[in-house]
Design an enzyme around this catalytic site. Structure first.
Site, PDB file in Angstrom:
ATOM      1  N   ASP A   1     -47.225 -15.157  -6.735  1.00 59.70           N
ATOM      2  CA  ASP A   1     -47.544 -13.793  -6.330  1.00 59.70           C
ATOM      3  C   ASP A   1     -48.180 -13.042  -7.498  1.00 59.70           C
ATOM      4  O   ASP A   1     -47.975 -13.398  -8.659  1.00 59.70           O
ATOM      5  CB  ASP A   1     -46.269 -13.032  -5.943  1.00 59.70           C
TER       6      ASP A   1
HETATM    7  N1  URA Z   1     -41.479 -17.417  -4.950  1.00 58.42           N
HETATM    8  C1  URA Z   1     -41.853 -16.130  -4.838  1.00 58.42           C
HETATM    9  O1  URA Z   1     -41.188 -15.330  -4.177  1.00 58.42           O
HETATM   10  N2  URA Z   1     -42.949 -15.735  -5.481  1.00 58.42           N
HETATM   11  C2  URA Z   1     -43.698 -16.568  -6.238  1.00 58.42           C
HETATM   12  O2  URA Z   1     -44.707 -16.146  -6.810  1.00 58.42           O
HETATM   13  C3  URA Z   1     -43.294 -17.900  -6.347  1.00 58.42           C
HETATM   14  C4  URA Z   1     -42.183 -18.295  -5.693  1.00 58.42           C
END
Ligand code: URA
Length: 252
Positions: free
Chosen positions: A114
């Site tokens: 993310d």
């Molecule tokens: N899980 C998440 O919630 N976000 C990420 O970026 C990677 C794994």
């Protein structure tokens, strides 16, 4: 195609070098093939050994079969800062991982993090390798450090380690680590899946808010020694290890 008298730019190379780089033959053997009339450039037989070609524009054939240069395969670990997105291009002009990398190959991220998540992101131009690493069957582990709005209870830690129901399906058992001497508001978690926003969703399902998420490891690769925003090529040993994790047998 250029003859030897013309000035050449950097990408222009001798035909025999092109054939050798593409793995067709040694330069000397390639010269023999050229002299024997086996090599065509843009549809015309070439017998002049001095000929230079442009690998991007010219079409080279040996015995009527086209010869292409494969991009060298590269494998990269990047310590992604937050506020940088895991795509190769963004129409809204936001900073992407590509703004940090300086490589000539067209690499792409293996999975995604993310925008607000920092940490280990692998990139490559090896599609087979990327697919394998992301395939749930191989269960490559991903380790995260998670900062929560409230201390994680022992009961919720047990639920995470048994697997919890998300909207799509049940998560596989995770390993949860409490930091020694901490207040259990920052914990470690290791999962073997890579579903969309999985770590956020796991904690949110138990009523926590994830305030910070940092991926500290992918397989056995960590960002140790690599400041945020910096990248490096993986070593041969690291690539080998990841390939083994992903069930790829290597004879190289
Ligand atoms: N899980 C998440 O919630 N976000 C990420 O970026 C990677 C794994």
């Amino acid at each position: 195609m250029k003859d030897t008298k013309q000035k050449s730019d950097e990408s222009i190379i001798r035909l025999n070098k092109y054939l050798a780089t593409a793995g067709i033959a040694s330069r000397r053997k390639a010269d023999e093939m050229i002299q024997e009339g086996k090599v065509k450039v843009n549809g015309k037989i070439v017998v002049d050994l001095g000929v230079k070609i442009d690998p991007v524009k010219d079409k080279i054939f040996v015995n009527e079969k086209q010869v292409v240069l494969l991009d060298e395969l590269v494998y990269i670990v990047f310590n992604k800062p937050k506020d940088c997105i895991t795509t190769t291009r963004d129409e809204r002009g936001r900073i992407t991982v590509m703004d940090y990398l300086r490589v000539k190959q067209r690499v792409f991220p293996i999975g995604r993090l993310d925008r607000s998540t920092s940490g280990v992101l692998l990139l490559t131009n090896d599609g087979e390798f990327a697919n394998r690493l992301m395939h749930p069957k191989y269960e490559v582990k991903k380790a995260y450090k998670v900062a929560l709005d409230n201390p994680l209870t022992a009961e919720d830690s047990r639920k995470l380690s048994e697997g919890i129901r998300l909207s799509d399906e049940r998560t596989k058992p995770a390993k949860v680590f409490f930091m020694p001497g901490g207040k259990n508001q920052v914990v470690g978690i290791v999962i073997h899946e890579g579903r969309n926003r999985q770590v956020h969703r796991m904690f949110e399902a138990l009523g926590y808010k994830v305030e910070k998420l940092d991926r500290v490891g992918y397989g056995d690769i960590t960002y140790e020694g690599l400041p945020r925003g910096r990248w490096r090529y993986l070593t041969k040993g690291e690539i080998r290890m990841l390939m083994k994790n992903a069930g790829i047998v290597i004879n190289r």
